[in-house]
Design a protein around this motif. Structure first.
Motif, PDB file in Angstrom:
ATOM      1  N   GLN A   1      57.280  44.225  54.759  1.00  0.00           N
ATOM      2  CA  GLN A   1      56.170  45.406  54.408  1.00  0.00           C
ATOM      3  C   GLN A   1      55.165  44.705  53.436  1.00  0.00           C
ATOM      4  OE1 GLN A   1      54.533  47.725  55.118  1.00  0.00           O
ATOM      5  NE2 GLN A   1      56.064  49.471  55.785  1.00  0.00           N
ATOM      6  N   VAL A   2      53.889  44.799  53.285  1.00  0.00           N
ATOM      7  CA  VAL A   2      52.883  44.574  52.485  1.00  0.00           C
ATOM      8  C   VAL A   2      52.187  45.522  51.514  1.00  0.00           C
ATOM      9  CG1 VAL A   2      50.617  43.335  52.393  1.00  0.00           C
ATOM     10  CG2 VAL A   2      52.196  42.457  54.189  1.00  0.00           C
ATOM     11  N   GLN A   3      52.345  45.218  50.300  1.00  0.00           N
ATOM     12  CA  GLN A   3      51.412  46.172  49.354  1.00  0.00           C
ATOM     13  C   GLN A   3      50.365  45.517  48.984  1.00  0.00           C
ATOM     14  OE1 GLN A   3      54.115  47.978  46.458  1.00  0.00           O
ATOM     15  NE2 GLN A   3      52.765  49.572  46.028  1.00  0.00           N
ATOM     16  N   LEU A   4      49.050  46.084  48.776  1.00  0.00           N
ATOM     17  CA  LEU A   4      48.181  45.681  48.119  1.00  0.00           C
ATOM     18  C   LEU A   4      47.757  46.700  46.916  1.00  0.00           C
ATOM     19  CD1 LEU A   4      45.880  44.312  51.148  1.00  0.00           C
ATOM     20  CD2 LEU A   4      47.435  43.179  49.871  1.00  0.00           C
ATOM     21  N   VAL A   5      47.409  46.085  45.859  1.00  0.00           N
ATOM     22  CA  VAL A   5      47.160  46.850  44.753  1.00  0.00           C
ATOM     23  C   VAL A   5      45.861  46.489  43.919  1.00  0.00           C
ATOM     24  CG1 VAL A   5      47.978  48.132  42.553  1.00  0.00           C
ATOM     25  CG2 VAL A   5      49.531  47.380  44.348  1.00  0.00           C
ATOM     26  N   GLU A   6      44.899  47.347  43.975  1.00  0.00           N
ATOM     27  CA  GLU A   6      43.713  47.026  43.366  1.00  0.00           C
ATOM     28  C   GLU A   6      43.729  47.528  41.996  1.00  0.00           C
ATOM     29  OE1 GLU A   6      42.305  48.123  47.460  1.00  0.00           O
ATOM     30  OE2 GLU A   6      43.814  48.856  45.877  1.00  0.00           O
ATOM     31  N   SER A   7      42.833  46.640  40.990  1.00  0.00           N
ATOM     32  CA  SER A   7      42.668  47.046  39.562  1.00  0.00           C
ATOM     33  C   SER A   7      41.340  46.469  39.125  1.00  0.00           C
ATOM     34  CB  SER A   7      44.009  46.441  38.619  1.00  0.00           C
ATOM     35  OG  SER A   7      44.014  45.178  38.921  1.00  0.00           O
ATOM     36  N   GLY A   8      41.046  46.728  37.964  1.00  0.00           N
ATOM     37  CA  GLY A   8      39.730  46.366  37.245  1.00  0.00           C
ATOM     38  C   GLY A   8      38.551  47.115  37.322  1.00  0.00           C
ATOM     39  N   GLY A   9      38.783  48.128  38.237  1.00  0.00           N
ATOM     40  CA  GLY A   9      37.321  48.944  38.435  1.00  0.00           C
ATOM     41  C   GLY A   9      36.987  49.715  37.126  1.00  0.00           C
ATOM     42  N   GLY A  10      35.714  50.148  37.151  1.00  0.00           N
ATOM     43  CA  GLY A  10      35.328  51.114  35.882  1.00  0.00           C
ATOM     44  C   GLY A  10      33.927  51.324  36.082  1.00  0.00           C
ATOM     45  N   LEU A  11      33.497  51.779  34.841  1.00  0.00           N
ATOM     46  CA  LEU A  11      32.060  52.175  34.626  1.00  0.00           C
ATOM     47  C   LEU A  11      31.344  51.161  33.823  1.00  0.00           C
ATOM     48  CD1 LEU A  11      29.570  54.208  34.858  1.00  0.00           C
ATOM     49  CD2 LEU A  11      30.657  55.307  32.771  1.00  0.00           C
ATOM     50  N   VAL A  12      30.127  50.631  34.632  1.00  0.00           N
ATOM     51  CA  VAL A  12      29.464  49.628  33.777  1.00  0.00           C
ATOM     52  C   VAL A  12      28.004  49.903  33.987  1.00  0.00           C
ATOM     53  CG1 VAL A  12      31.181  47.910  34.221  1.00  0.00           C
ATOM     54  CG2 VAL A  12      29.162  48.132  35.791  1.00  0.00           C
ATOM     55  N   GLN A  13      27.214  49.066  33.181  1.00  0.00           N
ATOM     56  CA  GLN A  13      25.599  49.567  33.205  1.00  0.00           C
ATOM     57  C   GLN A  13      25.049  48.314  34.287  1.00  0.00           C
ATOM     58  OE1 GLN A  13      24.296  49.266  29.360  1.00  0.00           O
ATOM     59  NE2 GLN A  13      24.383  51.408  28.901  1.00  0.00           N
ATOM     60  N   ALA A  14      23.906  48.720  34.849  1.00  0.00           N
ATOM     61  CA  ALA A  14      22.988  47.813  35.643  1.00  0.00           C
ATOM     62  C   ALA A  14      23.099  46.624  35.031  1.00  0.00           C
ATOM     63  CB  ALA A  14      21.730  48.128  36.042  1.00  0.00           C
ATOM     64  N   GLY A  15      23.239  45.334  35.647  1.00  0.00           N
ATOM     65  CA  GLY A  15      23.080  44.062  35.109  1.00  0.00           C
ATOM     66  C   GLY A  15      24.424  43.401  34.485  1.00  0.00           C
ATOM     67  N   ASP A  16      25.517  44.484  34.280  1.00  0.00           N
ATOM     68  CA  ASP A  16      26.785  43.970  33.726  1.00  0.00           C
ATOM     69  C   ASP A  16      27.477  43.147  34.971  1.00  0.00           C
ATOM     70  OD1 ASP A  16      27.305  46.628  31.447  1.00  0.00           O
ATOM     71  OD2 ASP A  16      26.220  44.897  31.382  1.00  0.00           O
ATOM     72  N   SER A  17      28.602  42.717  34.404  1.00  0.00           N
ATOM     73  CA  SER A  17      29.515  41.963  35.354  1.00  0.00           C
ATOM     74  C   SER A  17      30.855  42.470  35.147  1.00  0.00           C
ATOM     75  CB  SER A  17      29.986  40.517  34.897  1.00  0.00           C
ATOM     76  OG  SER A  17      28.501  39.813  34.990  1.00  0.00           O
ATOM     77  N   LEU A  18      31.611  42.445  36.275  1.00  0.00           N
ATOM     78  CA  LEU A  18      32.801  43.100  36.424  1.00  0.00           C
ATOM     79  C   LEU A  18      33.824  42.286  37.410  1.00  0.00           C
ATOM     80  CD1 LEU A  18      34.410  45.733  35.188  1.00  0.00           C
ATOM     81  CD2 LEU A  18      33.727  46.739  37.588  1.00  0.00           C
ATOM     82  N   ARG A  19      34.970  42.003  37.073  1.00  0.00           N
ATOM     83  CA  ARG A  19      36.154  41.503  38.088  1.00  0.00           C
ATOM     84  C   ARG A  19      36.995  42.351  38.570  1.00  0.00           C
ATOM     85  NH1 ARG A  19      39.802  36.136  37.242  1.00  0.00           N
ATOM     86  NH2 ARG A  19      41.290  37.794  35.935  1.00  0.00           N
ATOM     87  N   VAL A  20      37.123  42.629  39.833  1.00  0.00           N
ATOM     88  CA  VAL A  20      38.356  43.533  40.342  1.00  0.00           C
ATOM     89  C   VAL A  20      39.171  42.636  40.939  1.00  0.00           C
ATOM     90  CG1 VAL A  20      36.923  45.623  40.598  1.00  0.00           C
ATOM     91  CG2 VAL A  20      37.059  43.728  42.489  1.00  0.00           C
ATOM     92  N   SER A  21      40.667  42.872  40.808  1.00  0.00           N
ATOM     93  CA  SER A  21      41.674  41.998  41.359  1.00  0.00           C
ATOM     94  C   SER A  21      42.513  42.774  42.584  1.00  0.00           C
ATOM     95  CB  SER A  21      42.750  41.828  40.152  1.00  0.00           C
ATOM     96  OG  SER A  21      41.850  41.115  39.089  1.00  0.00           O
TER      97      SER A  21
END
Length: 130
Positions: A1-21
């Motif tokens: 079996q394979v399980q994928l779990v995303e994380s790192g989302g959120g609320l940011v302002q325009a122009g900001d940076s974010l990294r999701v994993s």
């Protein structure tokens, strides 16, 4: 079996940076290094769309025109994780972001359509306020 779990989302302002994993748990008989990976997103009322893809070798990448030059996909084989670095975020980047995996015999090919992928994560919400 394979399980994928995303994380790192959120609320940011325009122009900001974010990294999701996306952390992959892979059953015996498979290895993370054998998987080509992709990121897709789905905004309310819209269809799921391709964002970025990376080959199993990590040497080939592909991006949607809307994110090219702003987003970077990468993978860490030691951590069984794929990342999506998002810079210069815009309100139109607001969506649920999903990672996906498909086991591939090609070291260099990238897949850009959803039906090419066999395994999906549950998604992480990214909201960009303008």
């Amino acid at each position: 079996q394979v399980q994928l779990v995303e994380s790192g989302g959120g609320l940011v302002q325009a122009g900001d940076s974010l990294r999701v994993s996306c952390a992959a748990s892979v059953a015996s008989g498979r290895t993370f290094s054998g998987a080509a990976m992709g990121w897709f997103r789905q905004a309310p009322g819209k269809e799921r769309e391709f964002v970025a893809a990376i080959s199993r070798s990590g040497t080939s990448t592909d991006y949607a025109d809307s994110v090219k030059g702003r987003f970077t996909i990468s993978r860490d084989k030691d951590k069984n994780t794929v990342y999506l670095q998002m810079n210069s975020l815009k309100a139109e980047d607001t969506a649920v972001y999903y990672c996906a995996a498909t086991w591939s015999t090609s070291y260099y090919y990238t897949w850009t359509t959803a039906h090419d992928y066999d395994y999906w994560g549950q998604g992480t919400q990214v909201t960009v306020s303008s």
